[in-house]
Design an enzyme around this catalytic site. Structure first.
Site, PDB file in Angstrom:
ATOM      1  N   LYS A 488       0.821  -1.203   0.000  1.00 20.99           N
ATOM      2  CA  LYS A 488       0.000   0.000   0.000  1.00 20.99           C
ATOM      3  C   LYS A 488       0.866   1.269   0.000  1.00 20.99           C
ATOM      4  CE  LYS A 488      -3.922  -2.194   2.360  1.00 20.99           C
ATOM      5  NZ  LYS A 488      -4.864  -2.096   3.488  1.00 20.99           N
ATOM      6  N   ARG A 562      -1.223 -14.728   3.164  1.00 24.02           N
ATOM      7  CA  ARG A 562      -2.000 -14.169   4.270  1.00 24.02           C
ATOM      8  C   ARG A 562      -1.345 -14.480   5.617  1.00 24.02           C
ATOM      9  NH1 ARG A 562      -6.722 -12.007   3.034  1.00 24.02           N
ATOM     10  NH2 ARG A 562      -7.570 -12.282   5.129  1.00 24.02           N
ATOM     11  N   THR A 568      -5.111  -8.220  10.232  1.00 25.86           N
ATOM     12  CA  THR A 568      -5.392  -6.919   9.625  1.00 25.86           C
ATOM     13  C   THR A 568      -4.931  -5.770  10.501  1.00 25.86           C
ATOM     14  OG1 THR A 568      -7.335  -7.901   8.573  1.00 25.86           O
ATOM     15  CG2 THR A 568      -7.217  -5.503   8.624  1.00 25.86           C
ATOM     16  N   HIS A 595      -1.702  -5.933   1.549  1.00 24.62           N
ATOM     17  CA  HIS A 595      -3.018  -6.556   1.362  1.00 24.62           C
ATOM     18  C   HIS A 595      -2.816  -7.886   0.651  1.00 24.62           C
ATOM     19  CE1 HIS A 595      -7.204  -7.115   0.043  1.00 24.62           C
ATOM     20  NE2 HIS A 595      -6.712  -7.383  -1.149  1.00 24.62           N
TER      21      HIS A 595
END
Length: 807
Positions: A488, A562, A568, A595
């Site tokens: 990001k 992940r 998160t 992400h």
């Protein structure tokens, strides 16, 4: 949600109370003028202060209760004195004593911070009492950057004056995370040595006969013993070694103890580079106090072999500087080994079968980590009886087959992809013999012997027996996948570090793109979050700056990525997965650095949204260039040739797989492109001539022919200039337009001309060729102005000249 925000604000308020905030040059100068020891966390706005150390600072403050100790956070973006600390993401702590820099620590190393705070506070009290002097240091990183900048300026000045750049002493510096080499090639190896530490097995452990046992425990942790020398220290040697403890009440007793008998002096390292050996060995020996070691780290060497206070069996260097001093003191002539490159890791499949998984999972995983394995892949799953039979089909017919497959499908198991230099043999060695009776007799400490289930003849673990078998078995449990990874805008400054961790985790980067999203694309990309409260903020953030998109390939890529990025919320990630990317680089739940797609279907959708098919093909080479551990062998000549051929074929928009016999022609076509602009005008005016010259011959050879491409007249020109150079004079009288059309058709069918003619653009094999051929007859019948038809603008000039020659 509200409660969470309140808790976050409360935490932030506590942090502000604990650490003074410095945001301007004036505030910095004010702090530098005050007395006391300031521990300053230098940060930048895009990454923020090191929140993970706040608890450590608070504990130190409460334990010591010393008013001289003060904490601060300094924003490098707005403080001129910290300009050279910008562009870095690694935590950096500066220790200032009344405006004088006395220590620097890089990285969130809490044990080192605690030791440094204690040592510097003691020193500062001595300075205030007048019994010692304050010792100012220079930040090694800043000094290296200054040296490198000065040398670069000197080289530029010498280059401007026309003098060759002078040779500097061989140096290797880490600048913005990269090693920068300059100077004499022969001296560079001085800076690429392994990290080492010095250890001492003290007289109490030597006299108790524990040396061999301690050495074996050190080796069992994968630590290499480079030097081992038995010697009895003199009083002077012991005093020099423990000069930092000279004000302690037990100092004289310590010196007497260290000189009371022989000690073993060791030089230790680990792996190919020795990275982190100092901290790793100190963790192995445990706290200085034997009582504390027995309470907090009962498996540590001091807990097992120490007696009391300073009679704690072992000593280990506390920092790199101390290690170098002790090495020079005990072994002044010792040459530290050169660090090796990254190892080529093996991978193997490890299965913890249902019974062991149910009762001993955590213990087994701990033993795996202690043995130096890296868990590259991990999955908890249940097999059906059919799946188990399929996996073990090579054992079908054996008397144990039915029980084996029944046990394997009796409940959840854990599949692991383990990585180590000798992963296959290393894991099988840990397992021990397959037969339980043999394992218990010959290898009682092996996993199969230790975790055997009573009255069950099937052992509780599986390991691949070869690299080939390992790959096949890994494919069974971890099928190859692709996933979308996003760095990001808030973390783009750390993309190089993140990409390195991507490689270390075994991912291959199949494609990558750095771009700034429009709000519309960001909304589409996060459409599944549209009903969330944070949706608008998320979209605005994703459109606020450049973003890096990557297509990652690996076994079980979706879950693997992940797992690597972590929860998160970065705060939760720091607690549950402190080595995850969000824990390391995330700021808050919105600016959480990275992400990942939630499942294979979403991954496919995301990839198609960001990368079109052509981009994926253009970056296909990355799948072989980006390896799991960055261990890539230099390309061979054959590989380079194949890569060149692929590049030529792509530039010509041809099919991907070019026949080997055609490659030479394509290479010549590529080379010819550099000469084509100069030859284009001359070629275009002569293209019609060979067509006319060969008319009589072609009428005999090919009565009916298909239309030709624009490039073929060029090819025919080369051939016909060789076959009939004298006939050029005859071309002055051009045939009528109807005759030329017939000649063009006749020439098109000549089988030999297509083979003999030298290609000039490699376009004869284009998939679009049939369409071009069908258009060509119409072109030759048109006048000069009509030749520039729609879709042929690139060849317009050539077509016009050809038309003039024919007219």
């Amino acid at each position: 949600m509200a409660d969470k925000k309140k808790a976050s604000m409360a935490r932030r308020k506590q942090e502000i109370q604990l650490q003074q905030e410095i945001e301007t040059q004036e505030e910095w100068e004010d702090v530098m003028s005050k007395e006391g020891l300031y521990v300053i966390d230098v940060y930048q706005e895009w990454c923020g202060p090191c929140v993970g150390m706040v608890g450590v600072f608070k504990k130190i403050k409460n334990d010591l209760g010393d008013p001289l100790l003060k904490y601060a956070v300094a924003k490098a973006d707005t403080i001129d004195a910290l300009e050279k600390y910008r562009g870095r993401c690694e935590p950096c702590f500066l220790f200032y004593a009344t405006g004088v820099l006395v220590a620097v620590i890089r990285g969130a190393n809490s044990p080192q911070v605690m030791r440094t705070v204690t040592e510097q506070l003691q020193q500062e009290h001595k300075v205030i009492d007048g019994s010692a002097e304050r010792k100012e240091i220079k930040d090694p990183y800043i000094s290296m950057v200054d040296t490198m900048d000065n040398d670069m300026e000197e080289d530029e000045e010498e280059a401007e004056e026309g003098r060759p750049a002078s040779k500097k002493d061989g140096k290797q510096m880490r600048f913005k995370g990269e090693l920068v080499n300059f100077g004499d090639e022969n001296d560079r190896s001085q800076e690429s040595k392994k990290e080492v530490t010095v250890a001492v097995i003290k007289p109490d452990a030597v006299q108790a006969g524990k040396v061999d046992e301690i050495l074996e425990e050190i080796r069992a942790k994968g630590i290499e013993i480079l030097k081992d020398e038995e010697r009895t220290m003199t009083e002077e040697e012991a005093s020099n070694m423990y000069t930092h403890l000279q004000d302690e009440d037990f100092y004289k007793d310590l010196i007497a103890f260290m000189t009371s008998g022989p000690s073993h002096i060791l030089v230790l390292t680990k792996g190919r580079t020795g990275e982190n050996i100092i901290n790793e060995f100190r963790d192995l020996i445990g706290p200085t106090s034997v009582e504390e070691a027995k309470e907090k780290q009962p498996e540590s060497l001091r807990a097992k072999h120490g007696n009391q206070t300073y009679m704690n069996a072992l000593h280990g260097s506390s920092s790199e500087d101390q290690a170098m001093r002790e090495l020079a003191f005990f072994f002044p002539d010792y040459a530290i080994p050169v660090a090796e490159g990254k190892p080529k890791l093996q991978r193997t499949l490890a299965l913890i079968r249902p019974d062991a998984f149910k009762h001993h999972k955590d213990e087994v995983l701990q033993m795996i980590h202690e043995a130096g394995f890296k868990v590259a892949l991990q999955k908890e799953m249940s097999l059906t009886k059919e799946m188990a039979q399929d996996f073990y089909k090579e054992h079908e017919g054996q008397e144990y087959f039915d029980e084996l497959t029944t046990r394997m499908s009796s409940g959840p198991l854990m599949a692991l992809g383990l990585a180590r230099e000798d992963a296959v043999e290393g894991w099988r060695s840990m397992l021990g013999p397959k037969e339980l009776d043999k394992a218990k007799e010959e290898a009682p400490d092996s996993l199969r012997a230790k975790f055997a289930v009573e009255d069950v003849v099937i052992n509780q673990f599986h390991g691949s027996d070869s690299e080939a078998a390992a790959q096949k078995e890994l494919d069974f449990f971890f099928p190859m996948q692709q996933t979308m990874a996003v760095i990001k805008p808030d973390a783009l400054g750390t993309k190089d570090e993140i990409i390195e961790k991507v490689h270390d985790a075994g991912f291959k980067i199949a494609a990558r793109k750095e771009t700034q999203l429009s709000r519309e694309i960001a909304e589409e990309f996060y459409s599944d979050h549209k009903d969330k409260d944070y949706y608008n903020d998320l979209v605005e953030h994703m459109a606020s700056g450049p973003t890096m998109f990557m297509v990652l390939s690996r076994e079980d890529a979706v879950e693997g990525w992940r797992s690597l990025i972590g929860p998160t919320d970065p705060e939760k990630a720091k607690e549950e997965s402190p080595e995850s990317l969000r824990a390391l680089y995330g700021g808050d739940i919105l600016k959480n650095a990275v992400h990942g797609s939630s499942n294979p279907e979403r991954a496919k959708e995301h990839i198609q949204k960001i990368f079109d098919e052509e981009e994926m093909q253009d970056q296909e080479a990355n799948q072989t260039e980006e390896s799991a551990e960055g261990d890539i062998e230099p390309p061979t000549e054959q590989a380079e040739e194949q890569e060149h051929d692929t590049a030529v074929s792509k530039k010509s928009t041809e099919v991907e797989d070019v026949a080997p016999e055609d490659r030479q022609r394509y290479r010549e076509a590529e080379a010819a492109k550099t000469e084509e602009p100069q030859q284009q005008e001359q070629t275009s005016t002569e293209e019609a001539k060979p067509t006319e010259e060969e008319t009589p011959k072609e009428e005999e050879k090919a009565p009916e022919e298909t239309p030709k491409t624009e490039e073929e007249p060029k090819q025919e020109e080369t051939q016909k200039e060789e076959e009939a150079p004298k006939e050029e004079e005859k071309t002055e009288e051009a045939p009528k337009e109807e005759q030329k059309e017939e000649e063009v058709k006749q020439e098109e069918e000549a089988p030999k001309q297509e083979e003999e003619a030298k290609p000039e653009g490699g376009e004869e094999t284009k998939p679009e060729e049939p369409e071009q051929k069908s258009e060509e007859p119409a072109k030759t019948e048109e006048t000069t102005e009509e030749a520039k038809t729609e879709g042929e603008e690139k060849k317009g000039e050539e077509t016009k000249t050809e038309g003039e020659g024919a007219a």
